[in-house]
Design a protein around this motif. Structure first.
Motif, short mmCIF file in Angstrom:
data_model
loop_
_atom_site.label_atom_id
_atom_site.label_comp_id
_atom_site.label_asym_id
_atom_site.label_seq_id
_atom_site.Cartn_x
_atom_site.Cartn_y
_atom_site.Cartn_z
N PHE A 170 0.82 -1.22 0.00
CA PHE A 170 0.00 0.00 0.00
C PHE A 170 0.85 1.27 0.00
CE2 PHE A 170 0.96 0.16 4.42
CZ PHE A 170 0.55 1.39 4.93
N LEU A 171 2.18 1.14 0.21
CA LEU A 171 3.04 2.32 0.24
C LEU A 171 3.97 2.35 -0.98
CD1 LEU A 171 3.99 2.49 4.04
CD2 LEU A 171 2.40 3.95 2.80
N THR A 188 -10.42 13.03 1.13
CA THR A 188 -9.81 12.35 -0.02
C THR A 188 -8.46 12.92 -0.38
OG1 THR A 188 -11.03 13.81 -1.52
CG2 THR A 188 -12.04 11.69 -0.97
N THR A 189 -8.19 14.17 0.08
CA THR A 189 -6.87 14.78 -0.15
C THR A 189 -6.32 15.28 1.18
OG1 THR A 189 -7.86 16.90 -0.69
CG2 THR A 189 -7.35 15.42 -2.53
N TYR A 190 -5.01 15.48 1.22
CA TYR A 190 -4.33 15.87 2.45
C TYR A 190 -4.84 17.22 2.96
CZ TYR A 190 -0.38 16.65 5.65
OH TYR A 190 0.41 16.87 6.75
N GLY A 191 -5.03 18.18 2.07
CA GLY A 191 -5.56 19.48 2.46
C GLY A 191 -4.62 20.20 3.41
N THR A 192 -5.23 20.88 4.40
CA THR A 192 -4.45 21.59 5.43
C THR A 192 -4.89 21.09 6.79
OG1 THR A 192 -4.41 23.55 3.97
CG2 THR A 192 -3.74 23.86 6.29
N ASN A 224 -9.64 8.03 12.96
CA ASN A 224 -9.24 7.39 11.72
C ASN A 224 -7.80 7.78 11.46
OD1 ASN A 224 -11.93 6.42 10.85
ND2 ASN A 224 -12.38 8.60 10.77
N VAL A 225 -6.97 6.81 11.10
CA VAL A 225 -5.59 7.11 10.69
C VAL A 225 -5.59 7.17 9.17
CG1 VAL A 225 -3.18 6.38 10.75
CG2 VAL A 225 -4.66 5.99 12.73
N CYS A 226 -5.39 8.39 8.63
CA CYS A 226 -5.50 8.65 7.19
C CYS A 226 -4.09 8.83 6.62
CB CYS A 226 -6.31 9.92 6.93
SG CYS A 226 -7.83 10.03 7.91
N ILE A 227 -3.71 8.01 5.63
CA ILE A 227 -2.37 8.07 5.06
C ILE A 227 -2.48 8.53 3.60
CG2 ILE A 227 -0.27 6.77 4.54
CD1 ILE A 227 -0.96 4.92 6.85
N TYR A 228 -1.63 9.51 3.26
CA TYR A 228 -1.68 10.15 1.94
C TYR A 228 -0.36 9.94 1.20
CZ TYR A 228 -5.79 12.41 3.91
OH TYR A 228 -7.01 12.66 4.49
N THR A 229 -0.41 10.23 -0.11
CA THR A 229 0.79 10.06 -0.94
C THR A 229 1.87 11.06 -0.58
OG1 THR A 229 -0.22 11.49 -2.62
CG2 THR A 229 -0.48 9.10 -2.88
N GLY A 230 1.55 12.09 0.12
CA GLY A 230 2.52 13.09 0.55
C GLY A 230 1.86 14.10 1.46
N ASN A 231 2.57 15.19 1.79
CA ASN A 231 2.02 16.20 2.69
C ASN A 231 1.67 17.50 1.97
OD1 ASN A 231 4.56 17.17 2.19
ND2 ASN A 231 5.23 17.20 4.35
N LEU A 237 -5.50 10.30 -0.75
CA LEU A 237 -5.65 9.31 0.32
C LEU A 237 -5.35 7.93 -0.22
CD1 LEU A 237 -6.70 8.84 3.29
CD2 LEU A 237 -8.92 8.40 2.24
N ILE A 238 -4.43 7.22 0.44
CA ILE A 238 -4.11 5.86 0.00
C ILE A 238 -4.42 4.82 1.06
CG2 ILE A 238 -2.33 6.57 -1.65
CD1 ILE A 238 -0.23 5.93 0.46
N ALA A 239 -4.71 5.25 2.28
CA ALA A 239 -5.01 4.27 3.34
C ALA A 239 -5.89 4.93 4.39
CB ALA A 239 -3.73 3.73 3.97
N ASP A 240 -6.80 4.14 4.95
CA ASP A 240 -7.75 4.63 5.96
C ASP A 240 -7.97 3.50 6.97
OD1 ASP A 240 -9.90 5.44 7.47
OD2 ASP A 240 -11.18 5.94 5.77
N SER A 241 -7.61 3.77 8.24
CA SER A 241 -7.69 2.70 9.25
C SER A 241 -9.09 2.45 9.77
CB SER A 241 -6.79 3.05 10.45
OG SER A 241 -7.36 4.12 11.18
N SER A 242 -10.06 3.26 9.33
CA SER A 242 -11.47 3.07 9.71
C SER A 242 -11.69 3.09 11.23
CB SER A 242 -12.02 1.76 9.12
OG SER A 242 -11.93 1.76 7.72
#
Length: 698
Positions: A170-171, A188-192, A224-231, A237-242
């Protein structure tokens, strides 16, 4: 949303398919006629970032007999010819089953949240192999954020701990991924993101990432732990721990872990975590259940007063509602970031439970008489009655109950009068009864006749018994050496072994109950004194005999005879009080000094001054006294020497005759032994009839 990639989605390729694939390669060199373009379907239209999913692609015999190319395209339509550039991602593998079915492995480069068109080509020649399926109606494969497994799924509120997120491939993003902890659904995006909720992700591999939990992750939320392609703001968003991560309060150590029932004492609550960071006025509550996530102001008597001493330490005054019981409850100490009811959140909880103990009171007496109202004083070094205005008490054969009750058999209500914060008078009612053997009662003190237990007599029990009398002592006297048996008469005497104890002059007797009207005792050694009453203690109380016992100044000697022509002999003398006498000058030359001496006297020794001589002087001195212990000494009798009437040593033999051996603490003349002028330091021991000493030839 899926939480894991199911292994069931990976399909085993039959050996026959492998053969078909080989045949397809052989046929690839042979030109095949173009097939008609038509609809294509897939059996699974969703998957996770990182690919690896296996799907079946089907058609109406459009795939021919050769090699097929498959791409996942994020473009508007499928390109007309096979291409691997731009938005077209090549499938990880394609197995040609037959003209109607392909087994396709989704490439690892697919990411969320993208909907990919599945494009099937008649071959894998770039810019040449033709599209099989309709470009505008290609089946859509949607990639969702991965659902990695977190380890661990919780940690101390305020973050700082590390966790890992694990999921196959996933990474795969080339840039450094980033993470955000969010109580809402993952954007869905990192945002701010809020700065104290953002975290970096360290890639161990494409499968494992490590995150440091940020400081803003606090109770009582679940994240929720939200993992993105960058900062960057546009990073996807590429991962969501729900909603898998829950912060927990840090544990704290209590000191001390117990105190007196009713509180009022102070304890410290210390943690290795900075659980009070930013908390100026912490709230604290004691709870027999798990600490609530928010501060609860009810019941008020379980709310303590907390003072912040540092980021890691608070001082807490234990509230009045923290009481003991049987068995005693254990309280969790719950610390909050304030004292707003239902609002302030839990920031710390005790690692060990707090317990309340009941102070032990001393009883002025623990025995009484049946059917007699007896006041007893209960007192303690603790102010167990502090704040108590209407204390209540019970005498209870069972253990003290945690709250006032007289329902149990063998429990009696007792009138209670408070004297001070640490003392009260409990009046034993006449209804308290005895039995054989008599029951022992716990003295239980309560804050009121409906309140909690605040003190008890502990291991000391109160007993009652029948009224008794103690009569005469027989015989009424004996030697100071003791060891003889006496009989004490009475009425109502207990007969159980150990139920009677007795003393004489402060010295204990060895008691044996005989009947309700008599017990016997072995008399201890005692200095000459009397008459003395016998003190008797029973479950009914303390009593004194009507008769008395007198100790006489007797000694026992052995041997008790010698000749004035024989060699000196050692004499063993047994009596009482020898250890307190100074015998340092018993050489026979200073028989009249202030020290102790052992004399042979013709008759009863009398040191009264009579014309410069003792009225009844010693005939000789037993010399070289050696004290063995308080009840025994040895000395030397030389009947070949004697004393003059003035007490001087002479070489005249002691005349044949019978003498008494007398031990004195002071050898001076005119030392008074009785009357108003008696010298209180003087001790004279008169021998008994069995302790005469004879000088004669045998």
């Amino acid at each position: 949303m899926r939480t894991s990639q199911s292994s069931s989605r990976f399909r085993r390729i039959p050996a026959a398919l492998a053969v078909g694939a080989t045949a397809a390669v052989m046929l690839a060199a042979t030109a095949t006629p173009a097939l008609a373009v038509g609809p294509v379907a897939i059996d699974d239209s969703t998957g996770f970032t990182g690919g690896g999913d296996v799907i079946n692609v089907t058609s109406s015999a459009q795939f021919g007999t050769g090699t097929n190319g498959v791409t996942f395209s994020s473009g508007a339509t499928c390109p007309a010819t096979y291409t691997t550039s731009g938005t077209n991602l090549v499938a990880a593998s394609v197995v040609h089953t037959d003209a109607s079915n392909l087994v396709v492995t989704v490439p690892a480069t697919v990411v969320a949240p993208v909907a990919y068109k599945v494009c099937v080509y008649l071959g894998t020649t770039v810019a040449s192999s033709a599209l099989v399926n309709s470009p505008n109606t290609a089946p859509v494969y949607t990639v969702s954020p991965a659902a990695p497994v977190l380890s661990t799924t919780g940690g101390i509120t305020g973050g700082g701990n590390s966790i890992t997120a694990t999921l196959t491939n996933f990474l795969t993003v080339p840039t450094a991924p980033a993470a955000v902890f969010s109580v809402a659904a993952c954007p869905t995006t990192y945002g701010t993101p809020t700065s104290n909720l953002a975290a970096t992700v360290t890639k161990t591999s494409v499968t494992v990432g490590t995150l440091t939990v940020p400081a803003g992750v606090v109770m009582p939320n679940t994240y929720n732990v939200c993992i993105y392609t960058g900062n960057t703001a546009a990073a996807t968003l590429i991962a969501d721990s729900s909603a898998d991560y829950t912060p927990t309060p840090p544990t704290a150590v209590l000191s001390p872990t117990s105190g007196l029932t009713g509180g009022g004492n102070s304890i410290t609550v210390t943690s290795t975590s900075n659980y009070l960071n930013g908390v100026s006025s912490p709230g604290v509550a004691f709870s027999v259940a798990t600490c609530p996530s928010t501060f609860t102001a009810s019941p008020a008597n379980l709310v303590g007063t907390a003072t912040r001493l540092s980021d890691t330490v608070a001082s807490v005054v234990v509230p009045a509602g923290v009481v003991s019981a049987s068995p005693g409850p254990a309280y969790n100490v719950c610390v909050y970031n304030g004292s707003d009811d239902g609002v302030s959140t839990l920031v710390g909880t005790s690692a060990a439970a707090y317990t309340a103990t009941v102070p032990t009171v001393a009883l002025s007496t623990n025995v009484g008489v049946t059917a007699t109202s007896t006041p007893i004083t209960v007192s303690s070094t603790n102010n167990f009655l502090n704040g108590v205005s209407a204390a209540a008490a019970t005498l209870s054969a069972p253990a003290c109950t945690s709250t006032y009750s007289i329902a149990a058999p063998g429990t009696y209500a007792a009138t209670t009068t408070k004297i001070a914060n640490n003392k009260a008078v409990v009046t034993v009612p006449t209804s308290v009864v005895s039995a054989s053997p008599g029951p022992a009662y716990n003295v239980c003190i309560y804050s009121s006749n409906s309140g909690p237990l605040i003190a008890s007599s502990g291991n000391v029990k109160y007993s009652v018994g029948s009224a008794i009398t103690i009569g005469v002592v027989s015989p009424a006297g004996g030697p100071a050496l003791g060891g003889n048996k006496i009989s004490i008469a009475g009425t109502g005497l207990p007969t159980t072994p150990g139920s009677i104890s007795a003393t004489i002059g402060g010295y204990p007797l060895v008691v044996t109950p005989v009947s309700a009207t008599e017990f016997t005792a072995i008399v201890p050694a005692h200095e000459a004194s009397g008459p003395l009453p016998i003190k008797v203690v029973t479950p009914s109380g303390t009593f004194y005999s009507s008769g008395t016992y007198t100790y006489s100044n007797g000694v026992v000697i052995a041997p008790n005879t010698t000749s004035n022509t024989a060699a000196p002999i050692y004499v063993d003398v047994q009596g009482v009080g020898f250890a307190g006498i100074n015998f340092t000058t018993t050489t026979g030359t200073t028989s009249t000094d202030t020290n102790g001496h052992v004399y042979l006297v013709s008759g009863a020794y009398d040191p009264t001054d009579t014309a410069g001589k003792k009225a009844t002087p010693p005939i000789a001195e037993c010399t070289n006294v050696l004290v063995i212990n308080d009840t025994e000494l040895i000395c030397t009798v030389d009947a070949g020497d004697s004393l003059s009437t003035a007490g001087a040593a002479v070489t005249t033999p002691v005349p044949d005759g019978t003498y008494t051996m007398t031990v004195v603490s002071d050898g001076r003349m005119d030392v008074q032994t009785g009357g108003a002028n008696a010298d209180v330091t003087f001790t004279k021991t008169v021998v008994s009839s069995g302790s005469t000493f004879t000088v004669a030839d045998y």
